[in-house]
Design a protein around this motif. Structure first.
Motif, PDB file in Angstrom:
ATOM      1  N   VAL A  20       0.880  -1.177   0.000  1.00  9.67           N
ATOM      2  CA  VAL A  20       0.000   0.000   0.000  1.00  9.67           C
ATOM      3  C   VAL A  20       0.915   1.225   0.000  1.00  9.67           C
ATOM      4  O   VAL A  20       1.572   1.521   1.003  1.00  9.67           O
ATOM      5  CB  VAL A  20      -0.917   0.017   1.235  1.00  9.67           C
ATOM      6  N   PHE A  21       0.987   1.893  -1.132  1.00  5.47           N
ATOM      7  CA  PHE A  21       1.940   2.988  -1.305  1.00  5.47           C
ATOM      8  C   PHE A  21       1.374   4.278  -0.723  1.00  5.47           C
ATOM      9  O   PHE A  21       0.244   4.664  -1.004  1.00  5.47           O
ATOM     10  CB  PHE A  21       2.230   3.180  -2.797  1.00  5.47           C
ATOM     11  N   LYS A  22       2.168   4.941   0.098  1.00  3.53           N
ATOM     12  CA  LYS A  22       1.773   6.240   0.663  1.00  3.53           C
ATOM     13  C   LYS A  22       2.229   7.329  -0.307  1.00  3.53           C
ATOM     14  O   LYS A  22       3.431   7.640  -0.381  1.00  3.53           O
ATOM     15  CB  LYS A  22       2.458   6.470   2.016  1.00  3.53           C
ATOM     16  N   ARG A  59      12.244  11.052  -2.859  1.00  2.00           N
ATOM     17  CA  ARG A  59      11.322  11.947  -2.140  1.00  2.00           C
ATOM     18  C   ARG A  59      11.975  12.577  -0.921  1.00  2.00           C
ATOM     19  O   ARG A  59      11.563  13.656  -0.470  1.00  2.00           O
ATOM     20  CB  ARG A  59      10.029  11.202  -1.796  1.00  2.00           C
ATOM     21  N   ASP A 119      13.871  11.266   5.105  1.00  2.19           N
ATOM     22  CA  ASP A 119      13.159  10.536   4.049  1.00  2.19           C
ATOM     23  C   ASP A 119      11.669  10.790   4.215  1.00  2.19           C
ATOM     24  O   ASP A 119      11.243  11.355   5.226  1.00  2.19           O
ATOM     25  CB  ASP A 119      13.499   9.049   4.098  1.00  2.19           C
ATOM     26  N   ASP A 120      10.894  10.367   3.218  1.00  8.77           N
ATOM     27  CA  ASP A 120       9.443  10.586   3.337  1.00  8.77           C
ATOM     28  C   ASP A 120       8.791   9.512   4.201  1.00  8.77           C
ATOM     29  O   ASP A 120       7.992   9.819   5.078  1.00  8.77           O
ATOM     30  CB  ASP A 120       8.782  10.681   1.949  1.00  8.77           C
ATOM     31  N   VAL A 121       9.142   8.244   3.955  1.00 10.69           N
ATOM     32  CA  VAL A 121       8.454   7.126   4.623  1.00 10.69           C
ATOM     33  C   VAL A 121       9.479   6.206   5.272  1.00 10.69           C
ATOM     34  O   VAL A 121      10.486   5.859   4.656  1.00 10.69           O
ATOM     35  CB  VAL A 121       7.608   6.331   3.596  1.00 10.69           C
ATOM     36  N   LEU A 122       9.216   5.804   6.520  1.00 13.15           N
ATOM     37  CA  LEU A 122      10.011   4.761   7.182  1.00 13.15           C
ATOM     38  C   LEU A 122       9.199   3.476   7.134  1.00 13.15           C
ATOM     39  O   LEU A 122       8.104   3.413   7.700  1.00 13.15           O
ATOM     40  CB  LEU A 122      10.289   5.138   8.643  1.00 13.15           C
ATOM     41  N   ALA A 123       9.736   2.466   6.431  1.00 13.77           N
ATOM     42  CA  ALA A 123       9.047   1.169   6.356  1.00 13.77           C
ATOM     43  C   ALA A 123       9.867   0.170   7.178  1.00 13.77           C
ATOM     44  O   ALA A 123       9.775   0.156   8.395  1.00 13.77           O
ATOM     45  CB  ALA A 123       8.858   0.777   4.904  1.00 13.77           C
ATOM     46  N   THR A 124      10.701  -0.640   6.534  1.00 10.59           N
ATOM     47  CA  THR A 124      11.529  -1.593   7.290  1.00 10.59           C
ATOM     48  C   THR A 124      12.761  -0.933   7.910  1.00 10.59           C
ATOM     49  O   THR A 124      13.421  -1.527   8.761  1.00 10.59           O
ATOM     50  CB  THR A 124      12.020  -2.731   6.379  1.00 10.59           C
ATOM     51  N   GLY A 125      13.113   0.253   7.427  1.00  8.73           N
ATOM     52  CA  GLY A 125      14.247   0.977   7.989  1.00  8.73           C
ATOM     53  C   GLY A 125      15.571   0.730   7.284  1.00  8.73           C
ATOM     54  O   GLY A 125      16.571   1.368   7.610  1.00  8.73           O
ATOM     55  N   GLY A 126      15.595  -0.163   6.303  1.00 10.08           N
ATOM     56  CA  GLY A 126      16.857  -0.479   5.619  1.00 10.08           C
ATOM     57  C   GLY A 126      17.463   0.732   4.922  1.00 10.08           C
ATOM     58  O   GLY A 126      18.686   0.933   4.952  1.00 10.08           O
ATOM     59  N   THR A 127      16.619   1.535   4.310  1.00  8.08           N
ATOM     60  CA  THR A 127      17.105   2.702   3.572  1.00  8.08           C
ATOM     61  C   THR A 127      17.761   3.704   4.526  1.00  8.08           C
ATOM     62  O   THR A 127      18.868   4.197   4.265  1.00  8.08           O
ATOM     63  CB  THR A 127      15.910   3.372   2.853  1.00  8.08           C
ATOM     64  N   LEU A 151       5.561   3.697   9.090  1.00  4.30           N
ATOM     65  CA  LEU A 151       4.622   2.572   8.980  1.00  4.30           C
ATOM     66  C   LEU A 151       4.955   1.601  10.111  1.00  4.30           C
ATOM     67  O   LEU A 151       5.835   0.744   9.953  1.00  4.30           O
ATOM     68  CB  LEU A 151       4.774   1.889   7.610  1.00  4.30           C
TER      69      LEU A 151
END
Ligand code: AMP
Length: 172
Positions: A20-22, A59, A119-127, A151
């Motif tokens: 689900v892309f934010k 982003r 960054d814009d979005v924190l998902a798993t944090g790898g980036t 997220l």
């Protein structure tokens, strides 16, 4: 909830099934939404402005450059491979399937520079962790990280270095 949070659009199955892309582009397009979102991201760093905001392609660039301008700091890009023209250092990180790489100019940060990752979005944090490694390998002091949306279901915060403040403007 801040007004701008209702402008984030959820796009199911992008770029792959079950993601689900934010989509933050409607926040950027709204004058008040953009200003308030940048204010929310800037708030924790106002009293101790870093030397630079390090933005992660693509982003993250938008928010990091706006924060740098708003607070009177520099902007440093972390880019996908092969995009930066001068000598680079690289950091590889795991994705759900496979791996990816981020690069930074080898001379982008003077030793001892105080920086905040963006960054814009924190998902798993790898980036964000890959960007942390790049900044720290240059001898910079990473005083924090800031993202617009976290997220929580993807537990990126649990894998983040607990010693470095991680600020999120919105939990989504
Ligand atoms: P991660 O490394 O898993 O924390 O993923 C964060 C990076 O991927 C950020 O640069 C985000 O822009 C992007 N990203 C990951 N998941 C999403 C999502 N659901 N919606 C928008 N961007 C995402």
């Amino acid at each position: 909830m801040p007004h701008w949070s209702s402008l984030i659009r959820e796009v199911p199955d992008f770029p792959k099934p079950r993601i689900v892309f934010k989509d933050i582009t409607p926040v950027l397009a709204d004058a008040r939404g953009l200003a308030d979102a940048i204010d929310a991201m800037a708030a924790p760093w106002r009293d101790a402005v870093p030397d630079a905001f390090v933005g992660i392609e693509s982003r993250g660039f938008i928010f990091a450059a706006a924060l740098a301008q708003a607070l009177g700091a520099g902007f440093v890009p972390v880019r996908k491979p092969g995009k930066l023209p001068a000598r680079t250092i690289a950091s590889d990180y795991a994705l759900e399937y496979g791996s990816d790489r981020l690069e930074m100019h080898a001379d982008a940060l003077p030793a001892g520079a105080r920086v905040v990752l963006v960054d814009d979005v924190l998902a798993t944090g790898g980036t964000l962790r890959a960007a942390l490694s790049l900044a720290q390998r240059q001898g910079a002091t990473v005083v924090g990280a800031t993202v617009l949306v976290e997220l929580p279901a993807l537990a990126g915060r649990e894998r983040w270095d607990a010693g470095i403040p991680l600020h999120v403007a919105l939990q989504g």
